[in-house]
Write an enzyme that holds these catalytic residues in place. Structure first.
Site, short mmCIF file in Angstrom:
data_model
loop_
_atom_site.label_atom_id
_atom_site.label_comp_id
_atom_site.label_asym_id
_atom_site.label_seq_id
_atom_site.Cartn_x
_atom_site.Cartn_y
_atom_site.Cartn_z
N GLY A 198 0.81 -1.21 0.00
CA GLY A 198 0.00 0.00 0.00
C GLY A 198 0.85 1.27 0.00
N ASP A 199 0.18 2.39 -0.24
CA ASP A 199 0.81 3.71 -0.23
C ASP A 199 1.91 3.85 -1.27
OD1 ASP A 199 -0.86 4.33 1.92
OD2 ASP A 199 0.59 3.51 3.34
N GLY A 213 1.55 5.19 -4.16
CA GLY A 213 1.34 6.39 -5.00
C GLY A 213 0.28 6.13 -6.07
N LYS A 214 -0.67 5.25 -5.76
CA LYS A 214 -1.74 4.93 -6.73
C LYS A 214 -2.56 6.18 -7.05
CE LYS A 214 -3.23 1.94 -3.68
NZ LYS A 214 -2.11 1.85 -2.70
N HIS A 272 -5.40 8.08 -0.36
CA HIS A 272 -4.75 8.31 -1.65
C HIS A 272 -4.49 9.80 -1.80
CE1 HIS A 272 -6.76 4.38 -3.24
NE2 HIS A 272 -5.90 4.17 -2.26
N THR A 315 -5.48 -6.97 4.66
CA THR A 315 -6.77 -6.29 4.78
C THR A 315 -7.86 -7.30 4.41
OG1 THR A 315 -7.96 -4.26 4.26
CG2 THR A 315 -6.78 -5.31 2.42
N THR A 353 -1.55 8.32 5.60
CA THR A 353 -2.52 9.35 5.21
C THR A 353 -3.80 9.18 6.04
OG1 THR A 353 -1.69 9.01 2.98
CG2 THR A 353 -3.62 10.39 3.18
N THR A 354 -4.12 7.95 6.43
CA THR A 354 -5.36 7.70 7.15
C THR A 354 -5.18 7.78 8.65
OG1 THR A 354 -6.10 6.29 5.35
CG2 THR A 354 -7.22 5.99 7.45
P1 GDP Z 1 -1.58 5.53 -2.34
O1 GDP Z 1 -2.30 5.07 -1.12
O2 GDP Z 1 -0.98 4.41 -3.12
O3 GDP Z 1 -2.39 6.43 -3.21
O4 GDP Z 1 -0.35 6.39 -1.81
P2 GDP Z 1 -0.39 7.51 -0.66
O5 GDP Z 1 -1.03 8.71 -1.21
O6 GDP Z 1 -0.91 6.96 0.61
O7 GDP Z 1 1.16 7.72 -0.40
C1 GDP Z 1 2.01 8.10 -1.43
C2 GDP Z 1 2.61 9.48 -1.11
O8 GDP Z 1 3.61 9.77 -2.05
C3 GDP Z 1 1.63 10.62 -1.22
O9 GDP Z 1 1.99 11.61 -0.30
C4 GDP Z 1 1.84 11.14 -2.65
O10 GDP Z 1 1.53 12.52 -2.79
C5 GDP Z 1 3.30 10.93 -2.81
N1 GDP Z 1 3.81 10.63 -4.14
C6 GDP Z 1 3.32 9.85 -5.13
N2 GDP Z 1 4.22 9.72 -6.12
C7 GDP Z 1 5.30 10.43 -5.73
C8 GDP Z 1 6.59 10.66 -6.29
O11 GDP Z 1 6.93 10.15 -7.36
N3 GDP Z 1 7.46 11.44 -5.57
C9 GDP Z 1 7.12 12.01 -4.36
N4 GDP Z 1 8.01 12.76 -3.72
N5 GDP Z 1 5.93 11.80 -3.82
C10 GDP Z 1 5.04 11.01 -4.48
P1 IMO Z 2 -3.81 2.60 0.61
O1 IMO Z 2 -4.97 2.40 -0.34
C1 IMO Z 2 -1.22 0.96 3.77
C2 IMO Z 2 -3.04 -2.13 6.30
C3 IMO Z 2 -3.17 -1.73 7.75
C4 IMO Z 2 -3.08 -3.08 8.42
C5 IMO Z 2 -3.82 -3.99 7.45
C6 IMO Z 2 -5.26 -4.28 7.82
O2 IMO Z 2 -3.69 3.99 1.11
O3 IMO Z 2 -2.57 2.05 0.01
P2 IMO Z 2 -7.46 -2.79 7.75
O4 IMO Z 2 -7.81 -1.49 8.43
O5 IMO Z 2 -7.52 -2.72 6.26
O6 IMO Z 2 -8.24 -3.96 8.28
O7 IMO Z 2 -5.92 -3.06 8.16
O8 IMO Z 2 -3.77 -3.36 6.20
N1 IMO Z 2 -3.63 -1.20 5.33
C7 IMO Z 2 -2.92 -0.31 4.62
N2 IMO Z 2 -1.62 0.01 4.64
N3 IMO Z 2 -2.04 1.58 2.89
C8 IMO Z 2 -3.36 1.25 2.83
O9 IMO Z 2 -4.21 1.73 1.90
C9 IMO Z 2 -3.86 0.29 3.74
N4 IMO Z 2 -5.07 -0.24 3.97
C10 IMO Z 2 -4.91 -1.15 4.93
O10 IMO Z 2 -2.13 -0.87 8.14
O11 IMO Z 2 -1.76 -3.51 8.47
MG MG Z 3 -2.28 5.41 0.95
#
Ligand code: GDP
Ligand code: IMO
Ligand code: MG
Length: 462
Positions: free
Chosen positions: A15-16, A18-19, A44, A277, A337-338
C-alpha cells in the site's frame, strides 16, 4: 476503430505506493474511474491544480469534471466519512456532479469500528495493526450475508434503521456474551485464583446487567437516526445503476480506469495472511469489485515505490531500523494518510516484486518516489532472503516464514546513490546515471517513474 480501454491501477507492495497520483494523472484522459474495493482505510494523496488532498473513498478522477467517478460494488462505504470528504472537496471548489455510488456497496458504521478495535484488543500480541476503520467487520457482515448495502439508503430511511436494528440485536447479544464470559473469568480469578468455583444465578444475573450496560451507544440503531437522514438526503440522489453506466461506456469504446486500494501483499487471498486487509486489491479483485468482465481488461499498471513501506504488523525482511531508514521516513514524510502512523521503511525487495508480478500479470509498472532517494546515501536491493540458515529466492506465502526471514545482501546488491534533485527531470536519460542504474536493478523497465508529488512530476517512458 477505437476499442474500449480498461486499465487497472493496482498497488504492488503493502500500500501507499502512490496509486492516487497515477490515477489523478491518467484520469485527465479517462471517461470513468471506478474505485473497486476497500474503504476509508485507504488514503490516496493527490497534488494537482486544485490543491493537495487525501482521498479515502472518492476516486482520484474526481478532479476531471468530464470523468465519471464511481464508488463500486466491492467498496466498504462509510457514509459519514464520505459526506465529510465530499464537503471538504466542495469547499475547495472541486465539483462533485460526476460522483456516483453503486447500490451494491456495503455500508460501514461506527459499530464496525468498535468491533474492529475490540477484535484487535482480543488478538493481543497477534494484532494486525488495522486502521481501525471497521473495514474487516463490514466485510465479515457481507460474507455472513447480514450486511447493509447502499441501496437501502435510497428507500424510506426508517426501513434502513429497522434493518440496522435487527442486525445490531445479534451484535449486542454477542457483546453481552463476551463481556459476561470476561466477567465470569475475572470473578473466578479473584475468588478462586482462576480454579473451579461456584457462581450463583444471582451473581450471573448481576453480571448480565453490568455486561449489557457496557454496550456502547453505537450498538443501538437510534444512535444513527440523524446520520441516516443526512445520508438519505445527500447520498441517495447519487446511488444509481452504476453497472449500466459502465456497460454503456464499454459499448461506446471509452477509457475506464479501475482504482485499486491497498496493495498486493495486503490481499486477503494472496497477501501475507493474516496480516492483510479484508478485500482483494489484486487485479482480479479489482475486476470483481468494479463489475467489469475480465475480457475487457486491456492494461494493468502495478504501482511500486522505489523502496518499500509497510504500516501495521507482519514480516518485512528489508525493513531498515537504522539512521538511513529514519532519513527516508523523514524525507518522504512516510506517515500514514489515514492514521498518521509512521510507516516502516525498507529497501526495494525484488522477491516481493516478482511475487506481485506473478499474481497480477501487470502489463506495465509505475515506479514512484524515486526523488525521495536523492541524497540518502548508497542503497541496497534485495534479491534473496535467509531463513534459518537456508537461502530463499522466492517470496514465501506463509507469513510465519516471512516473519522469520532476513534480507541477505551480497556485494553486487549495493547500489551507489545520487544527490541531485531530480524532481524537474522529465526524460529517463536525464536522470543521474546512478539513478538510471538503480531503476535498472530494481525491476523490468517501468513505463512511469515518479519524481515528485505533483501530477506533472512524472517521467513517461515510451
Ligand atoms: P496511495 O495510497 O498508493 O495512493 O499512496 P499515498 O497517497 O498513501 O502515499 C504516497 C505518497 O507519495 C503521497 O503523499 C503522494 O503525494 C506521494 N507521491 C506519489 N508519487 C510520488 C513521487 O513520485 N514522488 C514524491 N516525492 N511523492 C510522491
Ligand atoms: P492505501 O490504499 C497501507 C493495512 C493496515 C493493516 C492492514 C489491515 O492507502 O494504500 P485494515 O484497516 O484494512 O483492516 O488493516 O492493512 N492497510 C494499509 N496500509 N495503505 C493502505 O491503503 C492500507 N489499507 C490497509 O495498516 O496492516
Ligand atoms: Mg495510501
Amino acid at each position: 476503430m477505437r476499442k474500449p480501454e480498461v486499465i487497472a491501477v493496482c498497488g504492488g507492495q503493502w500500500g501507499d505506493e502512490g496509486k492516487g497520483k497515477i490515477i489523478d494523472y491518467l484520469a485527465q484522459e479517462a471517461d470513468v474511474v471506478i474505485r473497486a474495493q476497500g474503504g476509508d482505510n485507504a488514503g490516496h494523496t493527490v497534488v494537482n491544480p486544485f490543491g493537495k488532498f487525501g482521498l479515502h473513498l472518492i476516486p482520484a478522477g474526481i478532479f476531471n469534471p468530464f470523468t465519471e467517478n464511481i464508488i463500486g460494488a466491492g467498496v466498504a462505504l462509510n457514509p459519514k466519512s464520505l459526506m465529510e470528504e465530499m464537503e471538504n472537496l466542495s469547499q475547495h471548489g472541486v465539483p462533485l456532479d460526476n460522483l456516483k455510488i453503486s447500490p451494491k456497496a456495503h455500508l460501514v458504521f461506527d459499530y464496525h469500528e468498535e468491533l474492529d478495535k475490540l477484535q484487535e484488543q482480543l488478538k493481543g500480541n497477534g494484532k494486525i495493526g488495522t486502521t481501525g476503520r471497521g473495514i474487516g467487520p463490514c466485510y465479515m457482515d457481507k460474507a455472513e450475508r447480514v450486511g447493509l448495502r447502499a441501496e437501502l439508503l435510497t428507500g424510506d430511511p426508517y426501513i434502513l434503521l429497522d434493518e440496522m436494528s435487527k442486525a445490531l440485536k445479534s451484535k449486542r447479544d454477542a457483546l453481552v456474551g463476551r463481556n459476561l464470559a470476561a466477567a465470569v473469568d475475572s470473578y473466578l480469578e479473584s475468588e478462586y485464583g482462576g480454579g473451579p468455583g461456584f457462581i450463583s444465578n444471582e451473581d450471573i444475573g448481576r453480571m448480565v446487567v453490568v455486561s449489557a450496560d457496557l454496550i456502547p451507544d453505537s450498538f443501538h440503531a437510534e444512535y444513527y437516526e440523524e446520520l441516516i437522514l443526512n445520508a438519505h438526503r445527500l447520498l441517495a440522489p447519487i446511488i444509481t445503476d452504476t453497472d449500466e453506466i459502465v456497460h454503456q461506456r464499454l459499448n461506446k469504446n471509452s477509457r475506464i480506469l479501475i482504482e485499486g486500494a491497498h496493495g498486493t501483499l495486503l490481499d486477503l487471498d494472496h497477501g501475507t495472511y493474516p496480516m492483510v486487509t479484508s478485500s482483494s486489491p489484486t487485479v482480479a479483485g479489482l475486476l470483481l469489485g468494479s463489475g467489469i468482465p475480465p475480457k475487457y481488461l486491456t492494461r494493468s499498471i502495478g504501482v511500486f515505490k522505489a523502496y518499500q513501506t509497510r504500516v501495521g504488523a507482519g514480516g518485512m525482511p528489508t525493513e531498515l531500523k537504522d539512521a538511513q531508514g529514519e532519513l527516508i521516513r523523514q524525507k518522504g514524510h512516510e506517515f500514514g494518510t489515514t492514521t498518521g502512523r509512521p510507516r516502516r521503511v525498507g529497501y526495494f525487495d525484488t522477491l516481493a516484486w516478482e511475487y506481485a508480478m506473478k499474481m497480477n500479470g501487470f502489463s506495465e509498472i509505475a515506479l514512484t518516489r524515486l526523488d525521495i532517494l536523492s541524497g540518502v546515501g548508497d542503497l541496497k536491493i534485495c534479491y534473496e532472503y535467509e531463513h534459518k540458515g537456508e537461502i530463499l529466492e522466492s517470496f514465501p506465502t506463509d507469513s510465519r516464514i516471512l516473519g522469520e526471514c532476513s534480507a541477505r545482501y551480497l556485494e553486487n546488491d549495493k547500489k551507489e546513490g545520487w544527490d541531485e534533485d531530480i524532481s524537474g527531470v522529465r526524460r529517463f536519460e536525464d536522470l543521474p546515471l546512478n539513478a538510471q542504474n538503480y531503476i535498472g536493478s530494481t525491476i523490468a523497465k517501468p513505463k512511469f517513474v515518479g519524481v515528485g508529488e505533483k501530477r506533472e512530476d512524472l517521467i513517461i517512458i515510451k
